[in-house]
Design a protein around this motif. Sequence first.
Motif, PDB file in Angstrom:
ATOM      1  N   CYS A   1       3.281 -11.191  -7.038  1.00 28.70           N
ATOM      2  CA  CYS A   1       4.112 -10.194  -6.365  1.00 28.70           C
ATOM      3  C   CYS A   1       5.594 -10.551  -6.456  1.00 28.70           C
ATOM      4  O   CYS A   1       6.459  -9.684  -6.666  1.00 28.70           O
ATOM      5  CB  CYS A   1       3.690 -10.046  -4.910  1.00 28.70           C
ATOM      6  SG  CYS A   1       3.677 -11.599  -3.979  1.00 28.70           S
ATOM      7  N   VAL A   2       5.908 -11.833  -6.288  1.00 25.41           N
ATOM      8  CA  VAL A   2       7.304 -12.272  -6.336  1.00 25.41           C
ATOM      9  C   VAL A   2       7.859 -12.089  -7.740  1.00 25.41           C
ATOM     10  O   VAL A   2       8.984 -11.608  -7.928  1.00 25.41           O
ATOM     11  CB  VAL A   2       7.428 -13.743  -5.897  1.00 25.41           C
ATOM     12  CG1 VAL A   2       8.858 -14.239  -6.064  1.00 25.41           C
ATOM     13  CG2 VAL A   2       6.982 -13.901  -4.449  1.00 25.41           C
TER      14      VAL A   2
ATOM     15  N   CYS B   1      14.434  -4.570  -0.215  1.00 26.75           N
ATOM     16  CA  CYS B   1      13.372  -3.796  -0.872  1.00 26.75           C
ATOM     17  C   CYS B   1      13.865  -2.432  -1.366  1.00 26.75           C
ATOM     18  O   CYS B   1      14.612  -1.730  -0.669  1.00 26.75           O
ATOM     19  CB  CYS B   1      12.222  -3.593   0.111  1.00 26.75           C
ATOM     20  SG  CYS B   1      10.806  -2.716  -0.583  1.00 26.75           S
TER      21      CYS B   1
ATOM     22  N   CYS C   1       8.534  -8.402  -8.627  1.00 25.58           N
ATOM     23  CA  CYS C   1       9.505  -7.692  -7.777  1.00 25.58           C
ATOM     24  C   CYS C   1      10.838  -7.531  -8.511  1.00 25.58           C
ATOM     25  O   CYS C   1      11.444  -8.520  -8.931  1.00 25.58           O
ATOM     26  CB  CYS C   1       9.716  -8.456  -6.471  1.00 25.58           C
ATOM     27  SG  CYS C   1      10.965  -7.706  -5.381  1.00 25.58           S
TER      28      CYS C   1
ATOM     29  N   LYS D   1       5.497  -2.162  -6.337  1.00 22.44           N
ATOM     30  CA  LYS D   1       4.920  -2.939  -7.431  1.00 22.44           C
ATOM     31  C   LYS D   1       4.156  -4.155  -6.908  1.00 22.44           C
ATOM     32  O   LYS D   1       3.135  -4.554  -7.475  1.00 22.44           O
ATOM     33  CB  LYS D   1       6.002  -3.380  -8.409  1.00 22.44           C
ATOM     34  CG  LYS D   1       6.549  -2.283  -9.304  1.00 22.44           C
ATOM     35  CD  LYS D   1       7.607  -2.822 -10.246  1.00 22.44           C
ATOM     36  CE  LYS D   1       8.169  -1.734 -11.136  1.00 22.44           C
ATOM     37  NZ  LYS D   1       7.195  -1.291 -12.155  1.00 22.44           N
ATOM     38  N   CYS D   2       4.646  -4.766  -5.829  1.00 23.59           N
ATOM     39  CA  CYS D   2       3.977  -5.951  -5.286  1.00 23.59           C
ATOM     40  C   CYS D   2       2.566  -5.620  -4.823  1.00 23.59           C
ATOM     41  O   CYS D   2       1.625  -6.381  -5.059  1.00 23.59           O
ATOM     42  CB  CYS D   2       4.800  -6.543  -4.143  1.00 23.59           C
ATOM     43  SG  CYS D   2       5.183  -5.396  -2.804  1.00 23.59           S
TER      44      CYS D   2
ATOM     45  N   ILE E   1      10.497  -9.793  -1.922  1.00 23.56           N
ATOM     46  CA  ILE E   1       9.298 -10.561  -1.568  1.00 23.56           C
ATOM     47  C   ILE E   1       9.598 -12.018  -1.902  1.00 23.56           C
ATOM     48  O   ILE E   1       9.981 -12.339  -3.023  1.00 23.56           O
ATOM     49  CB  ILE E   1       8.068 -10.080  -2.370  1.00 23.56           C
ATOM     50  CG1 ILE E   1       7.606  -8.711  -1.872  1.00 23.56           C
ATOM     51  CG2 ILE E   1       6.925 -11.065  -2.278  1.00 23.56           C
ATOM     52  CD1 ILE E   1       6.812  -8.739  -0.583  1.00 23.56           C
TER      53      ILE E   1
ATOM     54  N   THR F   1       1.696 -15.706  -6.325  1.00 25.85           N
ATOM     55  CA  THR F   1       3.114 -15.346  -6.558  1.00 25.85           C
ATOM     56  C   THR F   1       3.311 -14.259  -7.611  1.00 25.85           C
ATOM     57  O   THR F   1       4.432 -14.028  -8.060  1.00 25.85           O
ATOM     58  CB  THR F   1       3.993 -16.566  -6.920  1.00 25.85           C
ATOM     59  OG1 THR F   1       3.704 -17.012  -8.240  1.00 25.85           O
ATOM     60  CG2 THR F   1       3.805 -17.705  -5.945  1.00 25.85           C
TER      61      THR F   1
ATOM     62  N   CYS G   1      -1.137  -6.976  -6.744  1.00 24.61           N
ATOM     63  CA  CYS G   1      -1.825  -7.998  -5.957  1.00 24.61           C
ATOM     64  C   CYS G   1      -3.316  -8.017  -6.299  1.00 24.61           C
ATOM     65  O   CYS G   1      -4.020  -7.022  -6.090  1.00 24.61           O
ATOM     66  CB  CYS G   1      -1.644  -7.748  -4.468  1.00 24.61           C
ATOM     67  SG  CYS G   1      -2.497  -8.977  -3.439  1.00 24.61           S
TER      68      CYS G   1
ATOM     69  N   PRO H   1       3.711 -14.629   0.580  1.00 25.96           N
ATOM     70  CA  PRO H   1       4.882 -13.771   0.413  1.00 25.96           C
ATOM     71  C   PRO H   1       5.266 -13.068   1.715  1.00 25.96           C
ATOM     72  O   PRO H   1       4.404 -12.578   2.438  1.00 25.96           O
ATOM     73  CB  PRO H   1       4.434 -12.764  -0.644  1.00 25.96           C
ATOM     74  CG  PRO H   1       2.947 -12.701  -0.493  1.00 25.96           C
ATOM     75  CD  PRO H   1       2.503 -14.061  -0.047  1.00 25.96           C
TER      76      PRO H   1
ATOM     77  N   TRP I   1       8.010 -10.147   3.252  1.00 29.66           N
ATOM     78  CA  TRP I   1       8.809  -9.000   2.835  1.00 29.66           C
ATOM     79  C   TRP I   1      10.161  -8.989   3.519  1.00 29.66           C
ATOM     80  O   TRP I   1      10.269  -9.247   4.722  1.00 29.66           O
ATOM     81  CB  TRP I   1       8.025  -7.732   3.170  1.00 29.66           C
ATOM     82  CG  TRP I   1       8.702  -6.431   2.883  1.00 29.66           C
ATOM     83  CD1 TRP I   1       9.184  -6.000   1.684  1.00 29.66           C
ATOM     84  CD2 TRP I   1       8.931  -5.361   3.815  1.00 29.66           C
ATOM     85  NE1 TRP I   1       9.702  -4.734   1.810  1.00 29.66           N
ATOM     86  CE2 TRP I   1       9.562  -4.329   3.106  1.00 29.66           C
ATOM     87  CE3 TRP I   1       8.663  -5.197   5.176  1.00 29.66           C
ATOM     88  CZ2 TRP I   1       9.924  -3.120   3.717  1.00 29.66           C
ATOM     89  CZ3 TRP I   1       9.011  -4.008   5.779  1.00 29.66           C
ATOM     90  CH2 TRP I   1       9.640  -2.978   5.063  1.00 29.66           C
TER      91      TRP I   1
END
Length: 630
Positions: free
Chosen positions: A189-190, A127, A193, A132-133, A206, A187, A137, A120, A122
């Motif tokens: 985090c993605v 953003c 997001c 949250k990402c 992300i 993924t 994680c 990922p 940024w």
Amino acid sequence: QTCFFAISGVLPSDDAIAKIKESIQKTYGKKGEEVVRRNWVAVDQTLANLFEVAVPAAVTATRGRPPVVPDEAPDHVHSLMAMMVAGKGDLLPVGAFSPDGTWPTATTQWERRNIAIDIPIWDPDVCIQCNKCALVCPHAAIRAKVYDPGELEAAPESFRSTDFRAKEYRGQKFTIQVAPEDCTGCTLCVNVCPAKDKSNPRHKAINMELQLPIREREIANYAFFQALPELDRTSIARVDHKFSQFLRPLFEYSGACAGCGETPYVKLMTQLFGDRDLISNATGCSSIYGGNLPSTPYCQDSHGRGPAWSNSLFEDNAEFGLGFRLGVDSHKRFAEALLAKLAAQVGDTLVDEILTADQHGEANVAAQRARVEALRGKLPGVADPLARQLELLADYLVRKSVWVVGGDGWAYDIGYGGLDHVLALGRDVNVLVLDTEVYSNTGGQASKSTPIGAAAKFAASGKVTGKKDLGLMAMSYRHVYVAAVAMGAEDRQVVQAFIEADSYPGPSLIIAYSHCIAHGYDLALGMEQQKLAVTSGIWPVYRYDPRRIENGEPPLQIDSKPPTERVEAYMRNETRFRMVERIDADRFKRLAVAAQDFATQRMALYEQLARIVVPAHDQTNDDGADGSGE
């Protein structure tokens, strides 16, 4: 296997491949046609890409293997860990190991496995700075920092930053950075997001990019990011789901599965309390990724402080953790007694401040540490032999946080007797149950936490009995803090529960919904499935705090909204439930109805309990009479 039969000629190639595919159908057929198809494709692609390599008569390579660990790693990593990583552990003499069985922490940072194809990256322009990402994680490979703009003078040209938007740190810079060699590419985090580019909704804050072309660039960026000063823990405006991510995680780069649902909770625990944390860990996934020889994911802050961790057995982990509490309390009482005896020699005022200090909250803990340091500065000048004993025990004057950690196989089943005993005693022990609803580490056996309708070993056609309500059983004592949490659904409530549990003066129990590969779906969607578990009512989110009784409030507070989805919608997302439907569609329908009824009844019970106000004090006379003469 495909290559062997294609090359060896042991069997006609076509016959052998047909047999392999038959075996795949038999092994994975109950998991669905798509799983079978993908395995067949793997066989076909193996044949399509099979080719002969001409082996030269002499070595022609000009490049050797990279070092097992980086050159800058400390000596014990080179002499011990590197040998084991290289598969040469049997060559190590006994004298190379610590004689007391302890193992150095903060060593996973030297593994740098480089297993992610995509990582990922940024985009600061998109953003919204929700963090949250970083929160979700599983491997602490994404981190957030706020820092002074002057720190950017030596930044690499490719380093990304933006102005921090919230009022708490206005004028400061903000960065989200990935550790490219430690990311697993899950993924999560993605998918979690919430920020999207309005001109291109598929582009988020992300986004995954191919790792190899940007690896060196991001290595330099992460090294610079790591060197940026950490935010002073006492200066953090509020500790919630967002601002908690400015606290350094003291659990990082573990060997847990990519997308693991357990490790975000463990990581959060270390961010909140890790520099004074003592962890007792039951056998299970958390003991494997928590202490997987030869590296240790638990680490240290800039002061050299971090969690102390030890693994015990399935059956006695709660008692093991209680031993931590009893030992800490004994040392503390002894230190306080020594301090009182030495008051005249080290200063009555300092002694009184240490003995009466409120140690809840980062500022108060920091103040107590400063007092203990002042005490340590005076003790060498005290000739009394008691001062030598106090020098050994002074750190116990700073409040410790004891956590008992394990999975549902431990807490619901094999270790339940001990857990129940520890909760009943009323001592200040915190319990974190990482609930995957199955014995994840030992092959997927059903536990008493496994829900109705789920297929598992010993419940191959779908479990028919309901999930054991561990939280309700603990609530029945009325002196235990209890919380059920799900990070993908209510991340603010998760942080709140951890803080309340730590501050509660008695036993506390947090039951954390943890998605798992044993559930049978892409863990990139883990947080979405957690949310569906809550919105369907299969996993109510609540906090039971006996302290509310003193304010005339119901001790049980339901933090999730009334269900808006059917339980069956949740079940259909996971192979562990769909397997049952594939075997027997009618049975699946019956179990789905039973699961819905079970969830509805449990939610109704919680709603009823949440309306009960318990009197703060029994309004009776000393003789037990209520004053009416009856």
